[in-house]
Scaffold this motif. Structure first.
Motif, PDB file in Angstrom:
ATOM      1  N   ARG A 208       0.843  -1.186   0.000  1.00 12.46           N
ATOM      2  CA  ARG A 208       0.000   0.000   0.000  1.00 12.46           C
ATOM      3  C   ARG A 208       0.881   1.239   0.000  1.00 12.46           C
ATOM      4  N   ILE A 209       0.309   2.352  -0.415  1.00 11.92           N
ATOM      5  CA  ILE A 209       1.014   3.621  -0.286  1.00 11.92           C
ATOM      6  C   ILE A 209       1.191   3.922   1.199  1.00 11.92           C
ATOM      7  N   GLY A 210       2.415   4.227   1.593  1.00 13.05           N
ATOM      8  CA  GLY A 210       2.730   4.464   3.002  1.00 13.05           C
ATOM      9  C   GLY A 210       3.416   3.294   3.674  1.00 13.05           C
ATOM     10  N   ASP A 211       3.420   2.126   3.029  1.00 12.11           N
ATOM     11  CA  ASP A 211       4.090   0.954   3.601  1.00 12.11           C
ATOM     12  C   ASP A 211       5.608   1.139   3.574  1.00 12.11           C
ATOM     13  N   GLY A 219      17.880  -1.823  -4.165  1.00 13.14           N
ATOM     14  CA  GLY A 219      18.439  -0.914  -3.177  1.00 13.14           C
ATOM     15  C   GLY A 219      17.408  -0.019  -2.519  1.00 13.14           C
ATOM     16  N   ALA A 220      16.179  -0.492  -2.437  1.00 13.64           N
ATOM     17  CA  ALA A 220      15.091   0.309  -1.862  1.00 13.64           C
ATOM     18  C   ALA A 220      14.868  -0.083  -0.407  1.00 13.64           C
ATOM     19  N   ASP A 221      14.791   0.917   0.442  1.00 17.73           N
ATOM     20  CA  ASP A 221      14.503   0.698   1.863  1.00 17.73           C
ATOM     21  C   ASP A 221      13.851   1.964   2.397  1.00 17.73           C
ATOM     22  N   GLY A 222      12.523   1.993   2.344  1.00 22.57           N
ATOM     23  CA  GLY A 222      11.819   3.191   2.780  1.00 22.57           C
ATOM     24  C   GLY A 222      10.318   3.061   2.568  1.00 22.57           C
ATOM     25  N   ARG A 258       4.780  -3.784   7.077  1.00 26.16           N
ATOM     26  CA  ARG A 258       3.474  -3.402   7.601  1.00 26.16           C
ATOM     27  C   ARG A 258       3.036  -4.299   8.752  1.00 26.16           C
ATOM     28  N   GLY A 259       3.334  -5.611   8.632  1.00 28.01           N
ATOM     29  CA  GLY A 259       2.953  -6.545   9.704  1.00 28.01           C
ATOM     30  C   GLY A 259       3.557  -6.156  11.037  1.00 28.01           C
ATOM     31  N   MET A 260       4.823  -5.721  11.007  1.00 28.19           N
ATOM     32  CA  MET A 260       5.478  -5.286  12.245  1.00 28.19           C
ATOM     33  C   MET A 260       4.795  -4.040  12.798  1.00 28.19           C
ATOM     34  N   GLU A 261       4.457  -3.098  11.893  1.00 26.89           N
ATOM     35  CA  GLU A 261       3.853  -1.856  12.342  1.00 26.89           C
ATOM     36  C   GLU A 261       2.448  -2.075  12.899  1.00 26.89           C
ATOM     37  N   GLU A 262       1.748  -3.079  12.387  1.00 25.86           N
ATOM     38  CA  GLU A 262       0.399  -3.357  12.882  1.00 25.86           C
ATOM     39  C   GLU A 262       0.405  -4.265  14.094  1.00 25.86           C
ATOM     40  N   SER A 373      10.129  -5.125  21.172  1.00 26.23           N
ATOM     41  CA  SER A 373      10.014  -3.853  21.895  1.00 26.23           C
ATOM     42  C   SER A 373       8.590  -3.332  21.734  1.00 26.23           C
ATOM     43  N   ALA A 374       8.054  -2.746  22.789  1.00 29.04           N
ATOM     44  CA  ALA A 374       6.694  -2.211  22.736  1.00 29.04           C
ATOM     45  C   ALA A 374       6.618  -0.982  21.836  1.00 29.04           C
ATOM     46  N   ASP A 375       7.701  -0.224  21.774  1.00 29.23           N
ATOM     47  CA  ASP A 375       7.761   0.969  20.932  1.00 29.23           C
ATOM     48  C   ASP A 375       8.317   0.583  19.568  1.00 29.23           C
ATOM     49  N   LYS A 376       7.538   0.885  18.497  1.00 33.95           N
ATOM     50  CA  LYS A 376       7.940   0.476  17.154  1.00 33.95           C
ATOM     51  C   LYS A 376       8.616   1.595  16.364  1.00 33.95           C
ATOM     52  N   VAL A 377       8.671   2.794  16.929  1.00 29.43           N
ATOM     53  CA  VAL A 377       9.334   3.908  16.246  1.00 29.43           C
ATOM     54  C   VAL A 377      10.813   3.585  16.111  1.00 29.43           C
ATOM     55  N   TRP A 378      11.347   3.779  14.919  1.00 29.04           N
ATOM     56  CA  TRP A 378      12.715   3.327  14.614  1.00 29.04           C
ATOM     57  C   TRP A 378      13.738   3.864  15.615  1.00 29.04           C
ATOM     58  N   LYS A 379      13.717   5.168  15.840  1.00 29.75           N
ATOM     59  CA  LYS A 379      14.699   5.777  16.741  1.00 29.75           C
ATOM     60  C   LYS A 379      14.584   5.204  18.145  1.00 29.75           C
ATOM     61  N   ASN A 380      13.368   5.091  18.652  1.00 26.20           N
ATOM     62  CA  ASN A 380      13.161   4.560  20.005  1.00 26.20           C
ATOM     63  C   ASN A 380      13.541   3.084  20.076  1.00 26.20           C
ATOM     64  N   TYR A 381      13.221   2.347  19.005  1.00 22.91           N
ATOM     65  CA  TYR A 381      13.570   0.925  18.951  1.00 22.91           C
ATOM     66  C   TYR A 381      15.082   0.728  19.048  1.00 22.91           C
ATOM     67  N   GLU A 382      15.837   1.519  18.307  1.00 23.86           N
ATOM     68  CA  GLU A 382      17.297   1.401  18.352  1.00 23.86           C
ATOM     69  C   GLU A 382      17.832   1.741  19.743  1.00 23.86           C
TER      70      GLU A 382
END
Length: 415
Positions: A208-211, A219-222, A258-262, A373-382
């Motif tokens: 989906r758009i936004g995934d 070389g795509a990662d985003g 997306r599965g991780m984010e959901e 981790s309960a927090d899925k935000v990339w920065k917080n996860y790291e």
């Protein structure tokens, strides 16, 4: 009508100009007059229709009409009336030049087809922009479907234009085109494959758009920002744009996060590699020392009692530590890691939490943490993952264990 067509001709001949010259001058005056009339009508209609649409858009609760104005649909629609008027007046202007009149009429008919296509394109772009504002459709590949409709419209328009120019019947033309279908399929191979892929992607809800997707081949990662008929645009985390063929989404392996984010957490899967030579059985003194670690003191006491009871029942000779059952420094450390992770406030304890020993390698024995981790935000996860491993790396020495690392220059320095 005939008298009007020759009005200027009569004036020119009356003034002594030759018949042939008078006919050309008559044609020139009529064409210029027709052009001026059409321009004025077109200008007035554009002003009237565009202003009417703007006023209606201001009062309307929906933004569909605003999008029509944005995509120039009213402007294109305003051109219809001048084209109709021109089609009816051309025979009058070219009354003495029938062949030229027929040529101009065909040109006007071709322009009418193009104008129709412009109107269709404006309306389709309006629907595309409108559908993207709907929550249930904004992550769907609307661009792909609109492009498909537009391709069919242009193909039909191309056929009509050729029919007009060649002055042949549509069935005859289609029969001729059928013989060239193989060439057409070859020309539109990428478009057809992209269309099929778009349908499969949408039907199976693959992307989906936004995934957030990872596509190593390209070389795509985003994040996916656009899905078209033939391409998918991914904005990488370094803000670069990677363009991927739509068909690759179903023909190659792509990772969708997306599965991780959901889900309820983001997976942590990382190991510490323990030197095998540092692994040993624990003596009584070693056990007493490790009991001071509060997090696992109760576990050690219970485990030690169970082991001693087992060894007594089985008559184990404990003059050698290897006899009977024993605690090891790596086993106790593994339990410490598991307890520490389970009690960490940033870990989702409703999902899998596990510390496991993997197969030994040439570097040592990996002890892996598998948790979320309960927090899925990339920065917080790291940050959470780094916080956990900072503590565990610093704790290894308390268990008389060593971590593996490749030798560095300081390894070979002598005092």
């Amino acid at each position: 009508m005939n008298s009007f067509s020759h009005f200027f001709y009569d004036k020119f001949t009356a003034s002594g100009i030759g018949d042939e010259t008078a006919m050309f001058l008559n044609l020139l005056v009529l064409v210029v007059s027709l052009f001026i009339i059409l321009y004025v009508i077109d200008f007035l209609l554009r002003k009237i229709i565009i202003n009417a649409f703007n006023r209606f858009a201001e009062k309307s609760n929906t933004n569909f009409d605003n999008l029509m104005v944005k995509n120039k649909a009213p402007r294109n629609i305003a051109h219809i009336v001048p084209v109709i008027i021109a089609d009816s007046l051309i025979p009058i202007a070219f009354i003495d030049f029938e062949n030229a009149g027929n040529f101009v009429s065909k040109g006007l008919e071709v322009f009418g087809v193009l104008l129709t296509l412009w109107i269709v394109r404006s309306l389709l772009n309006t629907f595309k922009d409108y559908f993207k504002t709907l929550p249930r459709l904004k992550d769907k590949p609307i661009d792909s479907y609109i492009q498909v409709f537009m391709i069919f419209a242009w193909a039909f328009g191309f056929i009509v234009v050729l029919v007009i120019i060649a002055d042949i019947h549509i069935p005859t033309f289609l029969a001729t085109m059928g013989a060239a279908s193989a060439v057409i399929l070859l020309m539109f191979k990428d478009t057809i494959m992209g269309f099929v892929a778009s349908i499969q992607v949408a039907t199976n809800d693959m992307v989906r758009i936004g995934d957030w997707i990872t596509f190593e081949k390209y070389g795509a990662d985003g994040d996916v920002i656009e899905i078209n008929l033939t391409t998918v645009k991914v904005q990488n985390f370094d803000k670069t744009i990677t363009t991927i063929p739509t068909y690759s989404l179903i023909s190659d392996s792509v990772k969708n996060w997306r599965g991780m984010e959901e889900a309820g957490g983001r997976r942590i899967k990382r190991a510490l590699i323990i030197k095998q030579e540092s692994v040993k059985h624990l003596s009584t003194n070693d056990i007493d020392e490790l009991k001071k670690i509060q997090l696992i003191s109760a576990y050690i006491e219970k485990r030690q009692a169970d082991i001693e009871q087992h060894n007594i029942q089985n008559g184990a000779d404990k003059s050698l530590l290897i006899n009977g059952r024993n605690l090891t420094n790596m086993g106790v450390f593994r339990k410490y890691m598991e307890t520490y992770v389970e009690n960490h406030s940033a870990i989702n304890d409703e999902m899998t939490v596990m510390v496991r020993q993997l197969a030994p390698t040439s570097q040592g024995i990996p002890i892996e943490i598998y948790a979320f981790s309960a927090d899925k935000v990339w920065k917080n996860y790291e940050y959470i993952m780094a916080d956990i491993f900072d503590h565990l790396v610093a704790s290894v020495g308390y268990f008389n264990l060593e971590l593996f690392e490749l030798p560095s220059n300081t390894t070979f320095k002598t005092n």
